[in-house]
Enzyme design. Structure first.
Site: not given
Lengths: 527, 527
Positions: A213, A219, A270-271, A357, A388, A503
């Site tokens: 955005k 990254e 973002g999420r 978040e 399991h 950051k």
């Protein structure tokens, strides 16, 4: 006009605290009473899904107080304000418009001089037209050949939601002959992530979508360069292999290296961005724009149901309220998400971001410290795998973890086998049913090691099949649940200041501007 | 002779409780004091790894009492008893011998009339010989062609550990030219799991390994039939495509349909079985037996280090003790596992089973209810991905979650790119370093929303590179940590009665022998 108050100042919350442990789930879920609860405690969802909360720690008394809590917190009014373009994201002073990307439930929202619904629809149309040309072979690579693969380069919300959705519908799309391109994802700054994905694709026939955005995500920019180098090293043209999804004001928006750029804006976090171009580009290329539209329709239907003032007919609000009861009255710290569907293998990872978040906060919307628990830890794996693995602790551990099951009557691929009188799909469904009752009712035994206390609350979302619309409904259900919980906890669920400090320090490490522990650790890792 | 006592009866534990909150991590990790801690609080591990616990909530006083706790619980003596073949698994009345599968640290263990070390080695040799013949093209399919793919059919411990290891070393093996066969995994009873994997492989060139110790696991037997049908439908012979890994007494051991059967025994639990034939067959076929041997060597070296009576030189024991301090003194409920390595993407899922299934218990070894917290909830995702997801809650949420970082100086593939003066690998390492300090020290701010309390404890395991030996060391470190915690909590970490009730009820659902809630839920899911 709505008012924003801390949970611990509310009259309904004081009442709710009095109802701690008022429901003995084991007793409530045994015998005919249990059967009656399963029939009664069910709320409709979009796309034919149902939210069944019979095995939750509620009864009519608790539900009545939860309804008061919804009213006192003005949850629906706040939702309407959000839909209408209020500055709900107080930290960043932004509107919150992800629901608008999939439908308009309230008034038109005009911001920055444009009708935002028209903006989102225009991007969807632009993506759809582009995808159709790619699928039709009208947009091709340097050699005039069609593209076969799409790779999303993004992290966090630009990765987890779109990836979970792609995996959820990949097999469905294959069966319905609408898997147009295979999709892959590069997210981690670990160079082995990009390198491994690049080794697994045929670059000459691949479209890469750079998704950020702000256009400044470390990254993603790093991986973009990584991929551009690989494209060049393969003797190919970057501008024949790269797309961008970004905001109109970002540095990426003007990039000459992109075949096309599709836009989102600052009003979709973002999420929450799977419904925007962030999900739209990769999913429309992978499955065709019609499938993406079906996802949005399922989500929009959820958004509409979420407007219902009656909590018993508003599954997202009800789920949110029960979650608050579990977190702040019963003091449970975690929630496990357990889809009985291999296709939803990464859906818990998406919900982990969405929830943790959004509501993993310790200050209220005005920046004042709060003194009650907020967002839970979210984790989960698909059933029956989890049975399991970590279910041992869920059944017999020393803490209680509320559970969110998801199950479908039918598989996606439809290939099945009958053994000992039942299909695999029936075995899958039998297991989720068995687990709900095992967790709720437990079992006595003279050997304490084989004893199950029960009393472990769960709900289940049930559907016919995991289709695009059902997935959209699931996605929006949890988005709206988290939003309602943020309202009740008086949080700003739409910023994430907690990611900033790391950051800043990472930049200092890379600039070798360190001392003390930071320098010692840097030495240990040879930075 | 060792004695088994509950944690809350121990003198050292009473002392430990007095040390609650005695370390202010933020203060301890700031300035030169922090630098000194990073240098001092480090313990050697196998394969060149280090366990650095500078950012944990400990000081020399806490460590001294933890050493007393180790002594009072006779942790090392109990470990030696386990290694020597004592019936440590009291619930199932079994020996616990997974360490013996990778080396002999104590006396020979004779059980069922055989030397168990010899038994495990004989199976490794049998697997190695078989794998070498497959790789050499001496064992072929019906058409005399080599096999290219191996598919493990197993669930829980037969899936999570081997799958995590395969993913961890797949790229490493490719670089080192030792990726002999691609491996895939079928686990879920959801028919879409098996169907999707079958669609992705070339059955004619695939070996399927059916893995079930008892030979009675519902999911695995169902998926075996699923796969057998697919083999037959492809006009192929089942006995040219199927192997078994099971115990010598299981129904599978005598199956005529298998090309070969490799054996494990009742003394290695599923979640500890990666070192046995369960991991050995699929990993030896995928990477070659030498790579599997390297994994075992790294693990065996850890097992040896775990014998050290000095807790400061015994990383597994120290990690276990600190975990008990966090769980029972600081009352933290979860632990996040955060590997800064995309290759370890599924390692947290393996640890989730290992830890939660071993120590998610509420009764002691004698079956008496206990009144203190045991195993934590384990969850995690690779960094830097998690930073853009759930770290918000870890930094600013209302509960504190201890963190387990893992980081390596070098990537596996070695393909990298320099941007703004640093490589991706340096950025990855800078981020993990930054996070440790951000979590520990926090940051003040006049805006509460941008304030970080700090005081969030973490440790980091640091290595040069994720090699087979390093992975073996990691695997055994956590196995031994969990074992030591079980000793301290006075649990039987080696049974899993909590998984039984669900199985029983699922059978009743499939037999339609239901009433009450069980019947209503069954109707909702059309069973």
């Amino acid at each position: 006009m709505v008012t924003w108050n801390n949970l611990d100042t509310l009259a309904a919350f004081s009442k709710l605290i009095q109802l701690k442990d008022c429901v003995n789930i084991a007793r409530a879920m045994t015998g005919e009473n249990g059967a009656a609860r399963v029939k009664k405690y069910s709320a409709p969802m979009a796309a034919g899904l149902h939210f069944n909360y019979a095995a939750k720690q509620v009864n009519d008394d608790v539900l009545a107080v939860l309804a008061e809590l919804a009213k006192e917190t003005q949850a629906i009014d706040k939702y309407k304000e959000l839909l209408s373009g209020a500055v709900i994201n107080t930290g960043e002073k932004r509107l919150v418009l992800h629901q608008l990307a999939r439908g308009q439930q309230c008034d038109a929202v005009i911001a920055d001089g444009v009708d935002k619904r028209e903006f989102y629809v225009s991007q969807q149309k632009k993506i759809a037209a582009f995808a159709k040309k790619v699928h039709a072979g009208e947009i091709t690579n340097e050699a005039g050949e069609p593209y076969t693969t799409v790779v999303q380069i993004g992290i966090g919300g630009s990765d987890l939601g779109p990836r979970a959705i792609y995996l959820a519908l990949e097999n469905w799309a294959r069966v319905h002959d609408t898997l147009k391109m295979e999709a892959k994802f590069i997210s981690n700054v670990d160079p082995d992530d990009a390198a491994a994905v690049l080794q697994s694709v045929d670059i000459a026939h691949t479209l890469f979508i750079v998704v950020s955005k702000s256009g400044t995500t470390l990254e993603t920019l790093t991986n973009e360069t990584f991929v551009k180098n690989a494209i060049k090293n393969a003797g190919l043209e970057v501008s024949k292999h790269m797309l961008a999804v970004t905001s109109e004001t970002s540095p990426l928006a003007k990039g000459a290296d992109y075949m096309a750029a599709f836009f989102m804006d600052d009003y979709i976090g973002g999420r929450y961005s799977s419904s925007s171009a962030v999900g739209g580009a990769v999913l429309s290329l992978a499955f065709g724009p019609e499938v993406f539209a079906d996802i949005l329709d399922g989500a929009a239907e959820t958004d509409k149901l979420s407007l219902n003032e009656n909590i018993l007919e508003n599954a997202a609000l009800l789920d949110a309220l029960i979650g608050v009861y579990e977190r702040n009255v019963q003091n449970y710290q975690c929630t496990a998400v357990l889809p009985y569907s291999q296709a939803l293998s990464r859906f818990p990872a998406h919900l982990q971001q969405l929830d943790m978040e959004s509501n993993g906060k310790s200050v209220n919307r005005r920046g004042e410290p709060i003194h009650y628990a907020t967002g839970p830890v979210i984790f989960g794996e698909p059933g029956t795998n989890g049975q399991h693995s970590f279910y041992q602790l869920l059944h017999q551990g020393t803490d209680i973890t509320p559970l969110q099951f998801i199950g479908f009557k039918n598989s996606q691929i439809g290939m099945d086998v009958t053994i000992q009188g039942s299909t695999s799909q029936q075995k899958l469904c039998a297991n989720v049913v068995a687990q709900i009752v095992a967790f709720a009712c437990g079992k006595d035994d003279s050997d304490n090691n084989k004893k199950f206390e029960g009393g472990r609350p769960s709900s289940i979302i049930i559907g016919d099949q995991l289709t695009p619309a059902a997935l959209g409904a699931l996605l929006a259900h949890f988005e709206n649940k988290v939003m309602f919980q943020g309202f009740i906890w008086n949080l700003n669920s739409f910023d994430q200041e907690g990611v900033q400090l790391g950051k800043i320090l990472a930049k200092r490490v890379l600039a070798h501007e360190t001392d003390g522990a930071l320098k010692e650790y840097s030495d240990l890792l040879d930075i």
